[in-house]
Design a protein around this motif. Structure first.
Motif, PDB file in Angstrom:
ATOM      1  N   LYS A  65      23.771 -24.547  -5.570  1.00 21.41           N
ATOM      2  CA  LYS A  65      22.548 -25.221  -5.998  1.00 21.41           C
ATOM      3  C   LYS A  65      21.451 -25.089  -4.950  1.00 21.41           C
ATOM      4  O   LYS A  65      20.275 -24.922  -5.285  1.00 21.41           O
ATOM      5  CB  LYS A  65      22.854 -26.688  -6.277  1.00 21.41           C
ATOM      6  CG  LYS A  65      21.727 -27.435  -6.913  1.00 21.41           C
ATOM      7  CD  LYS A  65      22.128 -28.850  -7.274  1.00 21.41           C
ATOM      8  CE  LYS A  65      20.979 -29.549  -7.940  1.00 21.41           C
ATOM      9  NZ  LYS A  65      21.318 -30.913  -8.315  1.00 21.41           N
ATOM     10  N   THR A  66      21.824 -25.138  -3.678  1.00 22.41           N
ATOM     11  CA  THR A  66      20.840 -25.010  -2.594  1.00 22.41           C
ATOM     12  C   THR A  66      20.149 -23.657  -2.638  1.00 22.41           C
ATOM     13  O   THR A  66      18.925 -23.574  -2.505  1.00 22.41           O
ATOM     14  CB  THR A  66      21.526 -25.204  -1.226  1.00 22.41           C
ATOM     15  OG1 THR A  66      22.189 -26.460  -1.216  1.00 22.41           O
ATOM     16  CG2 THR A  66      20.518 -25.139  -0.104  1.00 22.41           C
ATOM     17  N   SER A  67      20.915 -22.595  -2.826  1.00 26.43           N
ATOM     18  CA  SER A  67      20.316 -21.259  -2.881  1.00 26.43           C
ATOM     19  C   SER A  67      19.389 -21.139  -4.084  1.00 26.43           C
ATOM     20  O   SER A  67      18.304 -20.558  -3.971  1.00 26.43           O
ATOM     21  CB  SER A  67      21.396 -20.176  -2.910  1.00 26.43           C
ATOM     22  OG  SER A  67      22.213 -20.307  -4.046  1.00 26.43           O
ATOM     23  N   LYS A  68      19.790 -21.700  -5.198  1.00 28.33           N
ATOM     24  CA  LYS A  68      18.942 -21.646  -6.389  1.00 28.33           C
ATOM     25  C   LYS A  68      17.617 -22.368  -6.152  1.00 28.33           C
ATOM     26  O   LYS A  68      16.551 -21.882  -6.542  1.00 28.33           O
ATOM     27  CB  LYS A  68      19.675 -22.263  -7.576  1.00 28.33           C
ATOM     28  CG  LYS A  68      18.922 -22.153  -8.874  1.00 28.33           C
ATOM     29  CD  LYS A  68      19.718 -22.714 -10.030  1.00 28.33           C
ATOM     30  CE  LYS A  68      18.921 -22.573 -11.302  1.00 28.33           C
ATOM     31  NZ  LYS A  68      19.633 -23.087 -12.467  1.00 28.33           N
ATOM     32  N   ILE A  69      17.667 -23.521  -5.475  1.00 31.69           N
ATOM     33  CA  ILE A  69      16.446 -24.284  -5.193  1.00 31.69           C
ATOM     34  C   ILE A  69      15.541 -23.512  -4.236  1.00 31.69           C
ATOM     35  O   ILE A  69      14.323 -23.433  -4.442  1.00 31.69           O
ATOM     36  CB  ILE A  69      16.801 -25.678  -4.629  1.00 31.69           C
ATOM     37  CG1 ILE A  69      17.415 -26.540  -5.732  1.00 31.69           C
ATOM     38  CG2 ILE A  69      15.580 -26.360  -4.029  1.00 31.69           C
ATOM     39  CD1 ILE A  69      18.012 -27.846  -5.240  1.00 31.69           C
ATOM     40  N   ILE A  70      16.117 -22.925  -3.196  1.00 30.15           N
ATOM     41  CA  ILE A  70      15.316 -22.173  -2.214  1.00 30.15           C
ATOM     42  C   ILE A  70      14.654 -20.973  -2.877  1.00 30.15           C
ATOM     43  O   ILE A  70      13.461 -20.718  -2.678  1.00 30.15           O
ATOM     44  CB  ILE A  70      16.186 -21.756  -1.019  1.00 30.15           C
ATOM     45  CG1 ILE A  70      16.571 -22.991  -0.209  1.00 30.15           C
ATOM     46  CG2 ILE A  70      15.459 -20.738  -0.135  1.00 30.15           C
ATOM     47  CD1 ILE A  70      17.579 -22.732   0.875  1.00 30.15           C
ATOM     48  N   LYS A 113      16.979 -11.011 -11.836  1.00 29.45           N
ATOM     49  CA  LYS A 113      18.167 -10.178 -11.636  1.00 29.45           C
ATOM     50  C   LYS A 113      19.266 -10.956 -10.915  1.00 29.45           C
ATOM     51  O   LYS A 113      20.446 -10.820 -11.249  1.00 29.45           O
ATOM     52  CB  LYS A 113      17.772  -8.925 -10.858  1.00 29.45           C
ATOM     53  CG  LYS A 113      18.797  -7.827 -10.899  1.00 29.45           C
ATOM     54  CD  LYS A 113      18.162  -6.538 -10.430  1.00 29.45           C
ATOM     55  CE  LYS A 113      19.173  -5.468 -10.166  1.00 29.45           C
ATOM     56  NZ  LYS A 113      19.706  -4.858 -11.356  1.00 29.45           N
ATOM     57  N   SER A 114      18.886 -11.778  -9.947  1.00 26.68           N
ATOM     58  CA  SER A 114      19.896 -12.567  -9.238  1.00 26.68           C
ATOM     59  C   SER A 114      20.467 -13.657 -10.141  1.00 26.68           C
ATOM     60  O   SER A 114      21.636 -14.003 -10.044  1.00 26.68           O
ATOM     61  CB  SER A 114      19.304 -13.186  -7.976  1.00 26.68           C
ATOM     62  OG  SER A 114      18.454 -14.251  -8.288  1.00 26.68           O
ATOM     63  N   LYS A 115      19.645 -14.187 -11.000  1.00 31.21           N
ATOM     64  CA  LYS A 115      20.100 -15.236 -11.914  1.00 31.21           C
ATOM     65  C   LYS A 115      21.121 -14.696 -12.912  1.00 31.21           C
ATOM     66  O   LYS A 115      22.051 -15.392 -13.302  1.00 31.21           O
ATOM     67  CB  LYS A 115      18.883 -15.805 -12.657  1.00 31.21           C
ATOM     68  CG  LYS A 115      19.126 -17.084 -13.370  1.00 31.21           C
ATOM     69  CD  LYS A 115      17.810 -17.615 -13.905  1.00 31.21           C
ATOM     70  CE  LYS A 115      18.036 -18.747 -14.851  1.00 31.21           C
ATOM     71  NZ  LYS A 115      16.822 -19.231 -15.454  1.00 31.21           N
ATOM     72  N   ALA A 139      25.991 -10.537  -5.079  1.00 29.70           N
ATOM     73  CA  ALA A 139      24.935  -9.774  -5.746  1.00 29.70           C
ATOM     74  C   ALA A 139      23.671 -10.611  -5.889  1.00 29.70           C
ATOM     75  O   ALA A 139      22.561 -10.086  -5.825  1.00 29.70           O
ATOM     76  CB  ALA A 139      25.408  -9.290  -7.113  1.00 29.70           C
ATOM     77  N   LYS A 140      23.825 -11.908  -6.061  1.00 28.61           N
ATOM     78  CA  LYS A 140      22.663 -12.793  -6.152  1.00 28.61           C
ATOM     79  C   LYS A 140      21.852 -12.730  -4.860  1.00 28.61           C
ATOM     80  O   LYS A 140      20.637 -12.564  -4.885  1.00 28.61           O
ATOM     81  CB  LYS A 140      23.101 -14.227  -6.423  1.00 28.61           C
ATOM     82  CG  LYS A 140      23.678 -14.451  -7.796  1.00 28.61           C
ATOM     83  CD  LYS A 140      24.115 -15.892  -7.961  1.00 28.61           C
ATOM     84  CE  LYS A 140      24.773 -16.151  -9.281  1.00 28.61           C
ATOM     85  NZ  LYS A 140      23.912 -16.115 -10.438  1.00 28.61           N
ATOM     86  N   ILE A 152      16.562  -7.990  -1.380  1.00 23.86           N
ATOM     87  CA  ILE A 152      15.872  -6.710  -1.580  1.00 23.86           C
ATOM     88  C   ILE A 152      14.497  -6.923  -2.220  1.00 23.86           C
ATOM     89  O   ILE A 152      13.476  -6.488  -1.689  1.00 23.86           O
ATOM     90  CB  ILE A 152      16.725  -5.758  -2.454  1.00 23.86           C
ATOM     91  CG1 ILE A 152      17.960  -5.304  -1.672  1.00 23.86           C
ATOM     92  CG2 ILE A 152      15.903  -4.553  -2.912  1.00 23.86           C
ATOM     93  CD1 ILE A 152      18.979  -4.571  -2.512  1.00 23.86           C
ATOM     94  N   PHE A 153      14.463  -7.590  -3.349  1.00 24.09           N
ATOM     95  CA  PHE A 153      13.210  -7.668  -4.106  1.00 24.09           C
ATOM     96  C   PHE A 153      12.206  -8.651  -3.507  1.00 24.09           C
ATOM     97  O   PHE A 153      11.010  -8.414  -3.555  1.00 24.09           O
ATOM     98  CB  PHE A 153      13.496  -7.989  -5.575  1.00 24.09           C
ATOM     99  CG  PHE A 153      14.129  -6.833  -6.296  1.00 24.09           C
ATOM    100  CD1 PHE A 153      13.385  -5.724  -6.635  1.00 24.09           C
ATOM    101  CD2 PHE A 153      15.476  -6.840  -6.609  1.00 24.09           C
ATOM    102  CE1 PHE A 153      13.951  -4.646  -7.280  1.00 24.09           C
ATOM    103  CE2 PHE A 153      16.067  -5.765  -7.251  1.00 24.09           C
ATOM    104  CZ  PHE A 153      15.295  -4.667  -7.586  1.00 24.09           C
TER     105      PHE A 153
END
Length: 137
Positions: A39-44, A107-109, A116-117, A123-124
């Motif tokens: 969840k932290t990575s998604k928020i950031i 793409k990460s989602k 891969a996320k 990269i992008f």
């Protein structure tokens, strides 16, 4: 109104860069430590994405209100490097950078594997940040 939006656009550019850089740093951290996305990575990552999209909206307003923006487009504008930067190069490259950031987030989602996320964001978002840095006045 124009001066307020122009100043807001200039100040918010640095906040957007900080949030994108934080997203890239966290993605690199996740790649090196091989942690799974949470969840932290998604928020950031979402904060970086939201910042550049808000910056795009403010930028469009400035572009259409500015005397250096859309009203300045002409044949003479192409001969003047400063006019060309504000009326053509800056908006196109910034839109490309925002598209790269958006593509990286989407793409990460959609990635199933946690590594891969982080790789897609690293990269992008980095490519988008390079676009931003290349054409900041």
């Amino acid at each position: 109104m124009y001066i307020l939006l122009k100043n807001l656009h200039g100040i918010f550019a640095y906040l957007s860069l900080i949030l994108i850089a934080a997203s890239v740093a966290y993605a690199m951290y996740g790649l090196t430590k091989k942690i799974s996305a949470n969840k932290t990575s998604k928020i950031i990552f979402m904060m970086g994405l939201s910042a550049v999209h808000l910056q795009l909206i403010i930028g469009f307003l400035v572009y259409f209100l500015s005397p250096l923006g859309v009203s300045n487009i002409s044949g003479e504008m192409m001969k003047n490097p400063v006019s060309r930067l504000y009326a053509l190069e800056h908006p196109i490259i910034m839109a490309l950078g925002i598209a790269l950031v958006t593509f990286g987030y989407v793409k990460s989602k959609k990635s199933v594997e946690g590594n891969a996320k982080f790789r897609n964001v690293a990269i992008f978002y980095t490519l988008g940040m390079l676009c931003f840095l290349s054409r900041m006045p």
